[in-house]
Write a protein that holds these residues in place. Structure first.
Motif, short mmCIF file in Angstrom:
data_model
loop_
_atom_site.label_atom_id
_atom_site.label_comp_id
_atom_site.label_asym_id
_atom_site.label_seq_id
_atom_site.Cartn_x
_atom_site.Cartn_y
_atom_site.Cartn_z
N UNK A 1 0.96 -1.35 0.10
CA UNK A 1 0.10 -0.02 -0.07
C UNK A 1 0.79 1.25 0.14
N UNK A 2 1.99 1.31 0.65
CA UNK A 2 2.70 2.43 0.93
C UNK A 2 4.19 2.29 0.38
N UNK A 3 4.31 1.63 -0.26
CA UNK A 3 5.99 1.31 -0.93
C UNK A 3 6.92 1.02 0.02
N UNK A 4 6.72 0.79 1.07
CA UNK A 4 7.97 0.24 2.24
C UNK A 4 7.26 -0.24 3.45
N UNK A 5 7.94 -1.16 4.16
CA UNK A 5 7.68 -1.91 5.24
C UNK A 5 7.29 -0.87 6.36
N UNK A 6 6.46 -0.90 7.39
CA UNK A 6 6.34 -0.05 8.39
C UNK A 6 7.60 -0.17 9.31
N UNK A 7 7.98 0.86 10.22
CA UNK A 7 9.09 1.14 10.75
C UNK A 7 9.25 0.04 11.99
N UNK A 8 8.40 0.04 12.81
CA UNK A 8 8.43 -1.02 13.89
C UNK A 8 6.91 -1.64 14.31
N UNK A 9 7.22 -2.82 14.90
CA UNK A 9 5.93 -3.39 15.38
C UNK A 9 6.28 -3.68 16.95
N UNK A 10 5.65 -3.29 17.87
CA UNK A 10 5.83 -3.50 19.24
C UNK A 10 4.56 -4.01 20.06
N UNK A 11 5.04 -4.75 21.14
CA UNK A 11 3.76 -5.31 21.95
C UNK A 11 3.79 -4.32 23.20
N UNK A 12 2.59 -4.01 23.55
CA UNK A 12 2.52 -3.19 25.05
C UNK A 12 3.33 -4.10 26.22
N UNK A 13 3.96 -3.65 27.25
CA UNK A 13 4.44 -4.34 28.16
C UNK A 13 3.34 -4.72 29.29
N UNK A 14 2.43 -3.91 29.31
CA UNK A 14 1.23 -4.41 30.66
C UNK A 14 0.09 -5.04 29.87
N UNK A 15 -0.08 -4.94 28.55
CA UNK A 15 -1.27 -5.65 28.11
C UNK A 15 -0.83 -6.44 26.93
N UNK A 16 -1.43 -7.83 27.06
CA UNK A 16 -1.02 -8.72 25.86
C UNK A 16 -2.06 -8.44 24.65
N UNK A 17 -3.07 -7.61 24.81
CA UNK A 17 -4.07 -7.55 23.72
C UNK A 17 -3.59 -6.17 22.98
N UNK A 18 -2.57 -5.43 23.39
CA UNK A 18 -2.36 -4.16 22.62
C UNK A 18 -1.00 -4.31 21.89
N UNK A 19 -0.90 -3.87 20.64
CA UNK A 19 0.26 -3.93 19.80
C UNK A 19 0.35 -2.39 19.21
N UNK A 20 1.41 -2.08 18.66
CA UNK A 20 1.64 -0.74 18.20
C UNK A 20 2.42 -0.81 16.62
N UNK A 21 2.08 -0.40 15.66
CA UNK A 21 2.57 -0.29 14.53
C UNK A 21 3.12 1.02 14.35
N UNK A 22 4.45 1.24 14.51
CA UNK A 22 5.08 2.84 14.54
C UNK A 22 5.78 2.99 13.06
N UNK A 23 5.38 4.05 12.71
CA UNK A 23 5.68 4.73 11.29
C UNK A 23 6.23 6.22 11.74
N UNK A 24 7.60 6.56 11.53
CA UNK A 24 8.08 7.57 11.59
C UNK A 24 7.73 8.67 10.86
N UNK A 25 7.49 8.53 9.62
CA UNK A 25 7.19 9.42 8.78
C UNK A 25 6.02 8.85 7.56
N UNK A 26 4.83 8.62 8.10
CA UNK A 26 3.91 8.17 7.23
C UNK A 26 3.39 8.94 6.02
N UNK A 27 3.42 8.27 4.98
CA UNK A 27 3.04 8.87 3.69
C UNK A 27 1.78 9.83 3.69
N UNK A 28 0.73 9.29 4.56
CA UNK A 28 -0.35 9.75 4.39
C UNK A 28 -0.17 11.35 5.40
N UNK A 29 0.78 11.67 6.07
CA UNK A 29 0.90 12.84 6.79
C UNK A 29 2.18 13.58 5.93
#
Length: 188
Positions: A97-125
């Motif tokens: 969709x955006x021409x490159x892989x997302x920068x990071x994928x992390x899981x929250x330390x305190x919740x096993x249901x929560x994950x984060x996809x981190x994009x430093x400079x998203x194309x949409x912004x």
């Protein structure tokens, strides 16, 4: 029979799904997305409504993009665990969709249901200029809606929201059923 149905086959129908599609120029994407944001902005009264509208439009795009990407990237295979679905999102989906892989994928330390996809400079912004009175606007709400639709259609229902943190962070909170299914699959 009508002549338009008996002519040669359509070129679109003859192309294989596995064949990579031609790339859209970044300038064309920027123009189209900027126009989409302006279109939505004229029809809402607040930043929250604008982000909700962008997420809704992203949801429509996500539902349509999933089938083609799965057929192209993973023929015959399907992720059965939440983490496998997230790795598909971070890699092949984001690349498609955006021409490159997302920068990071992390899981929250305190919740096993929560994950984060981190994009430093998203194309949409990147190419959307935000006035001072709307400084809290995050156009990555479009990507959040897209991601929510993809995960839901793939069998991993979740709530996805966009936040300003380390660039832009998409917070994914899976439903309890996804985590329970993952734990039952580990027991096999």
């Amino acid at each position: 029979m009508d002549a338009r149905f008996t002519r040669g086959k359509s070129l679109v129908l003859e192309r294989a799904l596995g064949r990579p599609r031609s790339e859209l120029s970044l300038a064309a994407f920027a123009l189209l997305f900027s126009e989409l944001v302006q279109y939505c902005q004229r029809r809402v009264a607040s930043v929250a409504e604008l982000q909700a509208r962008l997420a809704q439009l992203g949801h429509h795009v996500g539902l349509r993009a999933l089938d083609a990407l799965v057929a192209r990237e993973r023929p015959g295979r399907r992720a059965t665990k939440g983490l496998g679905g997230l790795l598909f999102v971070k890699g092949p989906l984001w690349r498609g969709l955006f021409g490159r892989e997302a920068d990071k994928l992390e899981q929250a330390n305190d919740d096993d249901r929560t994950f984060y996809v981190i994009e430093r400079e998203p194309v949409v912004n990147t190419f959307v200029s935000v006035p001072r009175e709307n400084s809290s606007l995050n156009c990555a709400a479009f990507a959040a809606g897209l991601l929510e639709a993809v995960l839901g259609a793939a069998g991993f229902p979740a709530r996805v929201s966009a936040h300003w943190h380390k660039g832009t962070t998409l917070m994914i909170k899976f439903d309890e059923a996804v985590i329970a299914r993952d734990k039952s699959l580990e027991g096999r």
